[in-house]
Write an enzyme that holds these catalytic residues in place. Structure first.
Site, PDB file in Angstrom:
ATOM      1  N   ILE B 102       0.833  -1.195   0.000  1.00 31.02           N
ATOM      2  CA  ILE B 102       0.000   0.000   0.000  1.00 31.02           C
ATOM      3  C   ILE B 102       0.875   1.256   0.000  1.00 31.02           C
ATOM      4  O   ILE B 102       1.961   1.266   0.571  1.00 31.02           O
ATOM      5  CB  ILE B 102      -0.942  -0.047   1.222  1.00 31.02           C
ATOM      6  CG1 ILE B 102      -2.069   0.949   1.039  1.00 31.02           C
ATOM      7  CG2 ILE B 102      -0.189   0.173   2.526  1.00 31.02           C
ATOM      8  CD1 ILE B 102      -3.274   0.636   1.900  1.00 31.02           C
ATOM      9  N   ASP B 142      -0.829  -6.111   7.703  1.00 27.72           N
ATOM     10  CA  ASP B 142       0.515  -5.548   7.604  1.00 27.72           C
ATOM     11  C   ASP B 142       0.447  -4.112   7.065  1.00 27.72           C
ATOM     12  O   ASP B 142      -0.063  -3.882   5.970  1.00 27.72           O
ATOM     13  CB  ASP B 142       1.367  -6.430   6.673  1.00 27.72           C
ATOM     14  CG  ASP B 142       2.838  -6.072   6.774  1.00 27.72           C
ATOM     15  OD1 ASP B 142       3.152  -4.854   6.729  1.00 27.72           O
ATOM     16  OD2 ASP B 142       3.659  -7.000   6.914  1.00 27.72           O
ATOM     17  N   LYS B 144       2.564  -2.390   5.695  1.00 30.24           N
ATOM     18  CA  LYS B 144       3.265  -2.180   4.422  1.00 30.24           C
ATOM     19  C   LYS B 144       2.639  -2.999   3.295  1.00 30.24           C
ATOM     20  O   LYS B 144       3.084  -2.927   2.158  1.00 30.24           O
ATOM     21  CB  LYS B 144       4.736  -2.583   4.560  1.00 30.24           C
ATOM     22  CG  LYS B 144       5.572  -1.515   5.242  1.00 30.24           C
ATOM     23  CD  LYS B 144       7.025  -1.933   5.192  1.00 30.24           C
ATOM     24  CE  LYS B 144       7.938  -0.722   5.418  1.00 30.24           C
ATOM     25  NZ  LYS B 144       9.340  -1.111   5.264  1.00 30.24           N
ATOM     26  N   GLU B 145       1.665  -3.823   3.637  1.00 27.95           N
ATOM     27  CA  GLU B 145       1.048  -4.628   2.580  1.00 27.95           C
ATOM     28  C   GLU B 145      -0.347  -4.092   2.252  1.00 27.95           C
ATOM     29  O   GLU B 145      -0.506  -3.256   1.393  1.00 27.95           O
ATOM     30  CB  GLU B 145       1.042  -6.105   2.966  1.00 27.95           C
ATOM     31  CG  GLU B 145       2.488  -6.622   3.076  1.00 27.95           C
ATOM     32  CD  GLU B 145       2.597  -8.100   3.343  1.00 27.95           C
ATOM     33  OE1 GLU B 145       1.873  -8.882   2.713  1.00 27.95           O
ATOM     34  OE2 GLU B 145       3.424  -8.495   4.202  1.00 27.95           O
ATOM     35  N   MET B 146      -1.375  -4.520   3.025  1.00 28.11           N
ATOM     36  CA  MET B 146      -2.716  -4.014   2.720  1.00 28.11           C
ATOM     37  C   MET B 146      -3.172  -2.956   3.721  1.00 28.11           C
ATOM     38  O   MET B 146      -4.173  -2.271   3.483  1.00 28.11           O
ATOM     39  CB  MET B 146      -3.711  -5.176   2.645  1.00 28.11           C
ATOM     40  CG  MET B 146      -3.355  -6.114   1.486  1.00 28.11           C
ATOM     41  SD  MET B 146      -4.217  -7.678   1.550  1.00 28.11           S
ATOM     42  CE  MET B 146      -5.685  -7.241   0.623  1.00 28.11           C
TER      43      MET B 146
END
Lengths: 609, 338
Positions: B102, B142, B144-146
């Protein structure tokens, strides 16, 4: 003991059993207590104990499975890790299931121990791969090296061969104590040939020989550590804790069972006592019952006598009723007889007068006939004067005019008499009480005819009969009587209040309304006051002077219509609010109910007839 | 009377147990080891690699999972779906060195493939999740992910009548975070790739494997690759140190916490630089390689492995043969799951 005394005793148990609220409360409390003890005595914790033990069984079985999968790996009986890994995961899942069952805190020791064991298994898996590989690679490298150094000087060849031997000894025996020999051989080889250090194969051999030295022992000790991880002991401790809890719960349940036993025994004792008491009361009650039976017998005998006499009375009453109806019919006929006699008398009178006239006329005419015989047939002399005198004496002109009309009048008088006789015959139709389809219009007409003398001096009677009226199932004789009673009643009502020379009106109509036929008799007499309308059908109710009526007419009409025919007979105000209006309604179809009603009404009459 | 009562209770308990046994969290590897463990057969030497069999797919649940897997509403900004990084048609990963999540945040690790993930004994490079159900919420939460959460994902999906209806059809309690995880895990579980040439070869179809690949397979066995990459998933069933025969991280430099691997989960010193051995199925499609994405091509990865894991020399033609073998491990996802 007097009967009264024993009766009172028989009632007293109820008081002593106590239906009072206090006893009910105590009873409910005792039962509640027993139920509580019962529930608690079943809470042995057995279910949770069994479930917990079962979950521990699962953990134990996964543990054994995992242990059994590891050493085949050590001996390279198996080269894939899927089976061991599957067992690891099974152990994780089983341990989690147990943790979910007893709670994280209580399962902590087991979870920790299992995790430790699983980590050791992970280490073992990693190490066994390394050890296996490096052993193979080192063997391969030292083999290559022997080939590479074949052309070198003897010390080098010897050193490499010594190293290879030391390696093979180490590998085949797998003994840590052979490590030193391998170290020495490697050192000796490097001393013998300094150039060996720069050879790749030597480098890799050394690398893996060192890895073996590092890991081979570690692999063994790891497996031992895996097997020594005290999961089994922890499992046993958990089992013991579960069992102790179960025993505690079972002991508590046992105490509740004991308490339940005490309560039940107490209840049984109390019930036994009560049963004995009840037995005594039952004996008392039985005795009083016997006395009661005697009295009931006596009373029954009385009642049966009364019932018999009542039955006799009823039969008597039925007979009287039948006789009453017959009497009323006779009364009506008696009453009508004078009128009918008068009705017949009038035409008889002028039939008689006319016949007398005809006799005189015949005697006059016979003189003319004699003269004619003498002159025409006997050849006698014609005496004109004499002939004239005979003709004039006989007044032939007059006779010629009057005789035919006298004949017509006599015939009409006889016809009138015939009609009255026929009406009487119709009216007195010998009924057998059964309901047969009959022409109600004709019944009305003949009744009106028969009763003519009753109404003709007080009212004009108008018939408005529906020509299409269907035949109605009825007892014609009875219906004649009904109509007669109502018409006579109407005529008498009108007659009571007439000025001289004034005539009232009676109107009789018939019509069909759906499944029934109605005959309406209206008069413009004084009517029936609403207050006594409900009574007019009562037997012996009459407003007429003593001697003028028995009060049976309308009562009989009512019974005939309602009971015998299953119809309705109602009375109301006349059309303009004047007079009375009787409506006879008869059903066209006879349903079962009407039949039953008819049967009830008919039977006693039939019995008498 | 009490005995009868207790046996009834026992039966109930057994039923309850049978009911609560977490079938869904049992991935197929675990199923192989049933309670009736046959010790004798566990001793028999099996081939180190066993072929994949097609699975029975529970389609309604899997279709819903597929829908969710491709739904960007699961992320905070509505732009990142699971499938953004796990492109099913392209090896089940993103082809990037390190994951990009993201707001274009660059992750710490290379995206592992989702294909055959259910056959791994643990999820993530460090194996911190044992089951797919534990794994699914990871990337969703996370930052840094979703950068989202199950709760907010549920809230966003609650407005979608079709999704809500599909959940209501499948689950008694309808759309919930747990049910979302369940559906996605079911989809992931269905993402296996049977039918690769190598599998066909293992099942007796000799011509399925070209001669180079056959040589590569022999090398794979002889050189020692198979010590770690074995079993049904050609890996994925153990942890191993990265750098057994050489210090990979010293040579690469710039060591970060992410390089500590399993240590970040267990905190044990000996677990430093330890990672889950990845499956080599479909490896030809999942470049770049390793947890740090440092190997761009398969040849680089093979050389690095030979050097740091096996510690031995290798010839270039041997590398080519091994690659030929690795390429034969590419199977197929069921077309309806794409």
């Amino acid at each position: 003991m007097s009967p009264e005394g024993s009766t009172r005793d028989a009632h007293s148990p109820r008081a002593r059993w106590g239906s009072g609220p206090a006893t009910a409360t105590v009873g409910a409390a005792v039962l509640g207590l027993a139920a509580y003890f019962f529930v608690m005595s079943n809470r042995t914790g057995g279910d949770s104990y069994e479930a917990g033990q079962r979950l521990l069984d699962n953990v134990a079985s996964s543990l054994v499975t995992l242990d059994s999968t590891l050493f085949p790996l050590l001996f390279e009986l198996r080269t894939d890790l899927d089976v061991a890994t599957g067992a690891q995961r099974r152990l994780v899942v089983d341990t989690r299931a147990y943790e979910a069952f007893v709670g994280t805190e209580r399962a902590a020791e087991l979870v920790d121990t299992v995790s430790r064991k699983l980590r050791l298994v992970d280490d073992f898996k990693a190490h066994q791969a390394v050890v296996r590989n490096s052993r193979a690679i080192a063997s391969e490298m030292i083999g290559e090296l022997a080939g590479l150094t074949a052309l070198r000087d003897t010390p080098t060849r010897t050193a490499v061969a010594d190293t290879e031997r030391a390696w093979l000894r180490f590998v085949s025996l797998g003994a840590p104590e052979r490590l030193r020999g391998l170290d020495h051989a490697i050192e000796a080889a490097e001393v013998a040939d300094a150039g060996l250090v720069s050879v790749d194969e030597w480098h890799f051999f050394q690398l893996h020989a060192e890895a073996q030295q590092r890991n081979a022992d570690r692999l063994r000790s790891l497996l031992l550590e895996v097997y020594r991880t005290p999961v089994g002991a922890v499992l046993e401790r958990h089992r013991a804790v579960l069992e102790a809890e179960y025993r505690q719960a079972a002991f508590a349940a046992y105490r509740f069972r004991l308490a339940l036993f005490v309560v039940v025994v107490a209840l049984l004792a109390f019930s036994g006592y009560k049963v004995l008491q009840v037995g005594r009361y039952v004996r008392l009650v039985r005795r009083s019952n016997e006395q009661l039976e005697h009295r009931v017998e006596a009373r029954t005998a009385e009642l049966s006598t009364a019932a018999k006499s009542l039955h006799a009375e009823m039969r008597e009453r039925e007979a009287v009723e039948t006789q009453l109806r017959m009497a009323q019919k006779l009364e009506a006929i008696g009453q009508l007889a004078a009128g009918i006699a008068h009705e017949i008398n009038t035409p008889t009178q002028y039939v008689s007068d006319n016949v007398n006239f005809l006799a005189t006329a015949w005697s006059d005419l016979s003189k003319v006939v004699d003269e004619y015989e003498r002159v025409v047939l006997g050849g006698g002399s014609v005496d004109t004067d004499r002939r004239k005198a005979v003709w004039d004496d006989a007044d032939v002109e007059y006779l010629r005019a009057e005789v035919p009309s006298a004949l017509v009048e006599a015939a009409s008088g006889l016809k009138q008499i015939g009609r009255i006789v026929k009406a009487m015959k119709d009216f007195s139709h010998p009924g057998d009480e059964s309901l047969q389809p009959a022409d109600l219009n004709r019944a009305i007409e003949s009744t009106v005819e028969v009763a003519r003398n009753e109404w003709k001096y007080v009212a004009e009677l108008e018939l408005d009969l529906n020509a299409d009226l269907p035949f109605v199932p009825c007892d014609l004789s009875a219906m004649n009587q009904v109509i007669l009673n109502i018409v006579v009643n109407a005529a008498q009502a009108i007659g009571g209040g007439l000025e001289p020379g004034e005539l009232g009106r009676i109107r009789i109509s018939s019509r069909q309304i759906g499944g029934r036929v109605e005959v309406v008799v209206e008069d413009d007499g004084p009517g029936i006051p609403e207050a006594i309308r409900a009574q007019v059908f009562d037997p012996f109710f009459t407003t007429k002077d003593v001697g003028k009526g028995t009060g049976q007419g309308l009562a009989i009409a009512f019974r005939v219509v309602q009971q015998q025919h299953g119809g309705t007979l109602t009375v109301g105000e006349g059309r303009d609010g004047r007079g009375a209006r009787f409506v006879i309604g008869l059903p066209l179809a006879r349903d079962a109910a009407t039949d039953a009603g008819a049967a009830v009404a008919v039977q006693p009459l039939a019995a008498v007839t | 009377m009490f005995n009868r009562g207790r046996s009834g209770v026992l039966l109930l308990a057994a039923l309850a147990l049978a009911g609560c046994e977490p079938e869904a969290s049992f991935d197929t590897v675990a199923e192989q080891t049933s309670r009736t463990f046959d010790f004798a057969s566990s001793l028999t030497t099996a081939a180190p690699i066993t072929p994949l069999q097609p699975l029975d797919v529970e389609w309604t649940r899997v279709r819903l999972g597929k829908r969710l897997f491709h739904d960007p509403r699961l992320s905070r900004d509505g732009k990142i779906a699971c499938a953004t990084c796990h492109v099913i048609a392209e090896g089940g990963d993103d082809g990037l060195r390190k994951a990009v999540g993201i707001d274009a945040a660059v992750g710490r690790l290379n995206t592992p493939t989702v294909l055959n993930a259910s056959l791994n004994f643990a999820q993530f490079w460090d194996g911190r999740a044992t089951t797919l159900e534990e794994q699914v919420p990871g990337p969703i939460h996370d930052p840094k992910e979703m950068g989202s959460s199950l709760e907010s994902a549920v809230a966003r999906l609650a407005g979608d009548a079709e999704i809500v209806a599909r959940f209501a059809d499948l689950y008694a309690d309808g759309l919930t975070g747990d049910n979302m995880v369940d559906a996605i895990a079911a989809y992931e579980r269905a993402l296996t790739t049977p039918g690769s040439p190598f599998d066909r070869y293992l099942e007796g179809e000799d011509e399925a494997l070209e001669p180079r690949a056959k040589r590569g397979y022999d090398l794979f066995l002889d050189l020692g690759c198979v010590s770690c990459h074995q079993g049904r998933n050609v890996g994925g069933n153990m942890f191993q140190h990265f750098g057994v025969m050489g210090d990979y991280f010293a040579d690469r430099g710039n060591v970060t916490e992410a390089d500590y691997g399993r240590y970040n989960v267990t905190g044990r010193e000996e677990d430093k630089f330890m990672f889950k051995v990845p499956s080599l199925r479909n490896v030809a499609e999942t470049a770049p390689y390793f947890h740090d994405g440092s190997a761009e091509r398969l040849a680089d990865a093979v050389r690095t492995m030979i050097r740091y894991q096996l510690g031995r020399p290798i010839k270039e033609e041997q590398v080519a043969d091994i690659i030929a073998f690795l390429e034969s491990l590419t199977g197929e996802v069921h077309p309806e799951l794409l």
